[in-house]
Design a protein around this motif. Structure first.
Motif, mmCIF file in Angstrom:
data_model
loop_
_atom_site.group_PDB
_atom_site.id
_atom_site.type_symbol
_atom_site.label_atom_id
_atom_site.label_comp_id
_atom_site.label_asym_id
_atom_site.label_seq_id
_atom_site.Cartn_x
_atom_site.Cartn_y
_atom_site.Cartn_z
ATOM 1 N N ASP A 3 38.600 -7.615 48.399
ATOM 2 C CA ASP A 3 39.795 -7.050 47.792
ATOM 3 C C ASP A 3 41.043 -7.318 48.609
ATOM 4 O OD1 ASP A 3 39.241 -5.382 49.888
ATOM 5 O OD2 ASP A 3 39.177 -3.552 48.702
ATOM 6 N N GLU A 4 40.876 -8.103 49.678
ATOM 7 C CA GLU A 4 42.010 -8.522 50.490
ATOM 8 C C GLU A 4 41.767 -9.948 50.971
ATOM 9 O OE1 GLU A 4 43.611 -5.892 53.441
ATOM 10 O OE2 GLU A 4 42.582 -4.189 52.515
ATOM 11 N N ASP A 80 55.050 -4.918 45.750
ATOM 12 C CA ASP A 80 53.980 -4.510 44.855
ATOM 13 C C ASP A 80 54.166 -5.202 43.520
ATOM 14 O OD1 ASP A 80 52.783 -2.861 46.697
ATOM 15 O OD2 ASP A 80 53.679 -1.017 45.925
ATOM 16 N N SER A 89 48.641 -5.790 42.570
ATOM 17 C CA SER A 89 48.396 -6.180 43.956
ATOM 18 C C SER A 89 49.602 -5.861 44.820
ATOM 19 C CB SER A 89 48.114 -7.688 44.037
ATOM 20 O OG SER A 89 49.229 -8.411 43.547
ATOM 21 N N ARG A 90 49.400 -6.043 46.112
ATOM 22 C CA ARG A 90 50.513 -6.057 47.068
ATOM 23 C C ARG A 90 50.432 -7.374 47.814
ATOM 24 N NH1 ARG A 90 52.166 -1.244 50.929
ATOM 25 N NH2 ARG A 90 53.037 -0.625 48.911
ATOM 26 N N TRP A 91 51.547 -8.084 47.845
ATOM 27 C CA TRP A 91 51.683 -9.315 48.619
ATOM 28 C C TRP A 91 52.582 -9.007 49.808
ATOM 29 C CZ3 TRP A 91 49.466 -14.063 47.763
ATOM 30 C CH2 TRP A 91 48.802 -14.225 46.549
ATOM 31 N N TRP A 108 47.266 -10.656 50.690
ATOM 32 C CA TRP A 108 47.154 -10.152 49.322
ATOM 33 C C TRP A 108 46.117 -9.046 49.292
ATOM 34 C CZ3 TRP A 108 42.613 -10.638 46.251
ATOM 35 C CH2 TRP A 108 42.756 -10.244 44.916
ATOM 36 N N ALA A 109 46.482 -7.916 48.698
ATOM 37 C CA ALA A 109 45.544 -6.809 48.515
ATOM 38 C C ALA A 109 45.459 -6.502 47.026
ATOM 39 C CB ALA A 109 46.012 -5.575 49.289
ATOM 40 N N ASP A 110 44.258 -6.525 46.510
ATOM 41 C CA ASP A 110 44.002 -6.236 45.093
ATOM 42 C C ASP A 110 44.173 -4.734 44.855
ATOM 43 O OD1 ASP A 110 43.108 -6.202 42.479
ATOM 44 O OD2 ASP A 110 41.228 -7.241 42.902
ATOM 45 N N ARG A 111 44.957 -4.373 43.857
ATOM 46 C CA ARG A 111 45.183 -2.962 43.529
ATOM 47 C C ARG A 111 44.906 -2.683 42.060
ATOM 48 N NH1 ARG A 111 50.261 -0.642 46.725
ATOM 49 N NH2 ARG A 111 49.173 -0.509 48.698
ATOM 50 N N ARG A 112 44.151 -3.566 41.442
ATOM 51 C CA ARG A 112 43.922 -3.443 39.999
ATOM 52 C C ARG A 112 42.937 -2.329 39.659
ATOM 53 N NH1 ARG A 112 42.242 -9.447 38.820
ATOM 54 N NH2 ARG A 112 41.289 -9.066 40.843
ATOM 55 N N ASN A 135 43.673 -17.079 45.056
ATOM 56 C CA ASN A 135 44.800 -16.667 45.897
ATOM 57 C C ASN A 135 44.696 -17.273 47.292
ATOM 58 O OD1 ASN A 135 45.960 -15.260 43.830
ATOM 59 N ND2 ASN A 135 45.275 -13.260 44.523
#
Length: 153
Positions: A3-4, A80, A89-91, A108-112, A135
Motif C-alpha cells: 500500500d506504499e 492528497d 492516495s497521497r503523493w 505513494w501511499a494508497d488511501r482507497r 506507480n
C-alpha cells in the motif's frame, strides 16, 4: 498487496531548486508517463493549493482532484488525491541535501476505500497490486526525466 511505494534518485541540484520544480505541479506532465496535464484551481501565497491532474494509461483517460497538504520548501511537497469525492492516495516528494546535491524520494501511499478500488479498476484498468507496480515504474520514469532536466552539467 503493497500500500506504499517509494523510489529515490540523487539530483545534482540544490534542494531549493528541486523543490521549486516538484512543487510547480504544472511541470509534472513533462516528467510523468501517466499525467499529461494539470489545472491549478486554487492558490495559497502564490503556490498551488488545489489542482486537477489529467492522466492517461493506454486508451484510458481520467482525472483526479488534488489538494496540497505539505509545502515545506527544500524539504517536502505532498498532496492528497481524490476522485469523485473518494480518497485515492497521497503523493509526496521528500528532499534531503547530500554531498552530490539532493536525494529526492517520490512516495505513494494508497488511501482507497473499497469503492475507490472498484472505481480505480474501472478507470485505470488495474487492480490494486498492479497499481502499486505501475506507480513504481512511473516513479522511476518520472525521477529519471526530472533528474535529466535538473542535473547541473
Amino acid at each position: 498487496m503493497p500500500d506504499e511505494v517509494a523510489e529515490s534518485v540523487i539530483v545534482n541540484a540544490e534542494p531549493a531548486d528541486v523543490y521549486a520544480a516538484v512543487s510547480d505541479v504544472r511541470r509534472m506532465a513533462r516528467w510523468s508517463p501517466e499525467c499529461f496535464a494539470t489545472w491549478v484551481w486554487s492558490r495559497r501565497e502564490g503556490r498551488p493549493a488545489g489542482f486537477v491532474g489529467f492522466n492517461r494509461r493506454g486508451p484510458l483517460v481520467w482525472f483526479t482532484t488534488c489538494r496540497v497538504v505539505v509545502a515545506r520548501p527544500g524539504e517536502e511537497f505532498a498532496f492528497d488525491v481524490s476522485t469523485f469525492g473518494m480518497p485515492v492516495s497521497r503523493w509526496s516528494y521528500r528532499l534531503a541535501a547530500v554531498p552530490e546535491g539532493t536525494e529526492l524520494t517520490e512516495h505513494w501511499a494508497d488511501r482507497r476505500t473499497r469503492g475507490a478500488h472498484l472505481m480505480g479498476r474501472i478507470f485505470t484498468g488495474s487492480v490494486a497490486n498492479d497499481r502499486a507496480e505501475a506507480n513504481r515504474d512511473g516513479m522511476r520514469t518520472t525521477l529519471s526525466r526530472l533528474k535529466g532536466e535538473l542535473d547541473r552539467h
